[in-house]
Design a protein around this motif. Structure first.
Motif, PDB file in Angstrom:
ATOM      1  N   GLU A  28       0.834  -1.206   0.000  1.00 13.12           N
ATOM      2  CA  GLU A  28       0.000   0.000   0.000  1.00 13.12           C
ATOM      3  C   GLU A  28       0.875   1.266   0.000  1.00 13.12           C
ATOM      4  O   GLU A  28       0.590   2.233  -0.710  1.00 13.12           O
ATOM      5  CB  GLU A  28      -0.939   0.000   1.212  1.00 13.12           C
ATOM      6  N   LYS A  29       1.953   1.248   0.788  1.00 11.45           N
ATOM      7  CA  LYS A  29       2.858   2.405   0.816  1.00 11.45           C
ATOM      8  C   LYS A  29       3.498   2.643  -0.551  1.00 11.45           C
ATOM      9  O   LYS A  29       3.745   3.778  -0.959  1.00 11.45           O
ATOM     10  CB  LYS A  29       3.946   2.202   1.880  1.00 11.45           C
ATOM     11  N   ALA A  30       3.740   1.565  -1.291  1.00 13.42           N
ATOM     12  CA  ALA A  30       4.387   1.678  -2.596  1.00 13.42           C
ATOM     13  C   ALA A  30       3.400   1.996  -3.726  1.00 13.42           C
ATOM     14  O   ALA A  30       3.819   2.184  -4.866  1.00 13.42           O
ATOM     15  CB  ALA A  30       5.122   0.380  -2.911  1.00 13.42           C
ATOM     16  N   GLY A  31       2.120   2.033  -3.399  1.00 14.32           N
ATOM     17  CA  GLY A  31       1.127   2.341  -4.428  1.00 14.32           C
ATOM     18  C   GLY A  31       0.857   1.189  -5.381  1.00 14.32           C
ATOM     19  O   GLY A  31       0.516   1.398  -6.551  1.00 14.32           O
ATOM     20  N   PHE A  32       0.982  -0.042  -4.907  1.00 10.21           N
ATOM     21  CA  PHE A  32       0.811  -1.231  -5.749  1.00 10.21           C
ATOM     22  C   PHE A  32      -0.557  -1.276  -6.426  1.00 10.21           C
ATOM     23  O   PHE A  32      -0.664  -1.477  -7.638  1.00 10.21           O
ATOM     24  CB  PHE A  32       1.017  -2.484  -4.884  1.00 10.21           C
ATOM     25  N   ARG A  33      -1.599  -1.064  -5.658  1.00  9.28           N
ATOM     26  CA  ARG A  33      -2.959  -1.117  -6.185  1.00  9.28           C
ATOM     27  C   ARG A  33      -3.172  -0.041  -7.255  1.00  9.28           C
ATOM     28  O   ARG A  33      -3.681  -0.300  -8.349  1.00  9.28           O
ATOM     29  CB  ARG A  33      -3.955  -0.935  -5.031  1.00  9.28           C
ATOM     30  N   ALA A  34      -2.750   1.184  -6.950  1.00  9.96           N
ATOM     31  CA  ALA A  34      -2.911   2.292  -7.893  1.00  9.96           C
ATOM     32  C   ALA A  34      -2.099   2.066  -9.160  1.00  9.96           C
ATOM     33  O   ALA A  34      -2.538   2.413 -10.264  1.00  9.96           O
ATOM     34  CB  ALA A  34      -2.502   3.604  -7.236  1.00  9.96           C
ATOM     35  N   ALA A  35      -0.916   1.463  -9.018  1.00  9.48           N
ATOM     36  CA  ALA A  35      -0.063   1.212 -10.179  1.00  9.48           C
ATOM     37  C   ALA A  35      -0.737   0.260 -11.161  1.00  9.48           C
ATOM     38  O   ALA A  35      -0.692   0.457 -12.379  1.00  9.48           O
ATOM     39  CB  ALA A  35       1.285   0.651  -9.738  1.00  9.48           C
ATOM     40  N   ASN A  39      -3.609   2.101 -12.869  1.00 10.08           N
ATOM     41  CA  ASN A  39      -3.060   3.041 -13.852  1.00 10.08           C
ATOM     42  C   ASN A  39      -2.536   2.311 -15.094  1.00 10.08           C
ATOM     43  O   ASN A  39      -2.653   2.816 -16.221  1.00 10.08           O
ATOM     44  CB  ASN A  39      -1.937   3.872 -13.232  1.00 10.08           C
TER      45      ASN A  39
END
Length: 301
Positions: free
Chosen positions: A277-284, A287
């Motif tokens: 979550e901190k690394a933005g896995f879901r958003a990546a 996108n």
């Protein structure tokens, strides 16, 4: 939109005649019968075409003897001959011997191929295009009278696990839809969508295998970083992805619920999820799908 299931016609006896699932199974049985009674030709005999042909033959949907193929690379035709299909000297010969034509050429040559083939195409031909980015309107313009269906499969077609979607041209019928469903059910799952959604399909399932390969590679690298031998780490990573996908499909549980069932309080999994979550896995991932969809839309114009 609807999914196709891998059920077989003997299950028809299980359900009362009005049951919704029975209607779906009957449609599939009708589609299988239609395919068995027809001849399928491949314009282009590359790996995707081979996967579909082998899938049809192996599943008993269509014997190889009722398949025809042509390709500029003669060695690809020999591959089709190796499992009993008929090699043809030209695309025109394929058309003359087929009722359903699968256009499996590179998008950049699709126009020339269809314009050259057009004199041989009639309203009796169903043209199924798996050429990425070529719109139904262009296919119809180049192919003339043939009925058109546009399909977006993905590379796991090669191992019988495609995630595909299709759209019908104006002249294509419900019978044509059933034939296409049966063809691609032999190598995975397929859904019907409006053509405008095929770009989203491209961004998700068309490009999606690359995202998953990257995830598998990264998981394996993580295993190596934690001390595992690379071969074991890679096998564990790939099997973990495979097993997780089957859990989603077979339990019918939402992925969030399955995730929560793995993540116990103050445990290892929640610690790892926190890092993702901190690394933005879901958003990546979101996108990536949107970016690939937009690129597909741009290429199809």
């Amino acid at each position: 939109m609807f999914a196709l299931y891998r059920s077989r016609s003997p299950l028809l006896a299980i359900f009362p005649h009005h049951h919704p699932k029975l209607r779906g199974l009957r449609a599939m049985a009708d589609g299988s019968a239609a395919v068995l009674a027809t001849r399928v030709g491949f314009i282009g005999a590359g790996q995707m075409a081979e996967a579909i042909a082998r899938g049809l033959h192996t599943a008993g949907v269509l014997p190889a003897s009722r398949m025809y193929a042509a390709d500029v690379n003669a060695s690809r035709c020999k591959v089709f001959e190796s499992f009993g299909a008929n090699a043809c000297s030209s695309n025109a010969q394929v058309a003359e011997n087929s009722d359903v034509l699968i256009l499996a050429v590179k998008p950049q040559v699709a126009e020339k191929v269809l314009l050259d083939l057009r004199p041989k195409l009639t309203k009796e031909h169903l043209l199924v295009s798996i050429a990425a980015g070529i719109t139904i309107s262009n296919l119809q313009k180049w192919a003339g009278d043939a009925r058109i269906v546009r399909v977006m499969p993905n590379t796991p077609c090669l191992v019988g696990e495609t995630a595909a979607a299709f759209s019908l041209g104006d002249e294509a019928s419900e019978k044509d839809a059933n034939v296409v469903k049966t063809l691609f059910q032999a190598v995975g799952k397929i859904f019907v969508v409006e053509e405008k959604l095929l770009n989203a399909v491209t961004g998700l399932s068309g490009s999606g295998p690359a995202y998953i390969y990257l995830a598998i590679e990264a998981l394996a690298d993580g295993g190596v970083a934690a001390g595992l031998p690379r071969a074991i780490a890679l096998s564990l990573a790939a099997q973990t992805v495979l097993g997780s996908a089957k859990m989603v499909q077979e339990t019918q549980k939402h992925p969030a619920q399955l995730k929560d069932e793995v993540a116990s309080p103050a445990g290892t999994t929640i610690a790892g999820l926190h890092e993702l979550e901190k690394a933005g896995f879901r958003a990546a991932l979101i996108n990536a799908v949107v970016a690939a969809s937009k690129r597909s839309e741009a290429l199809s114009k």
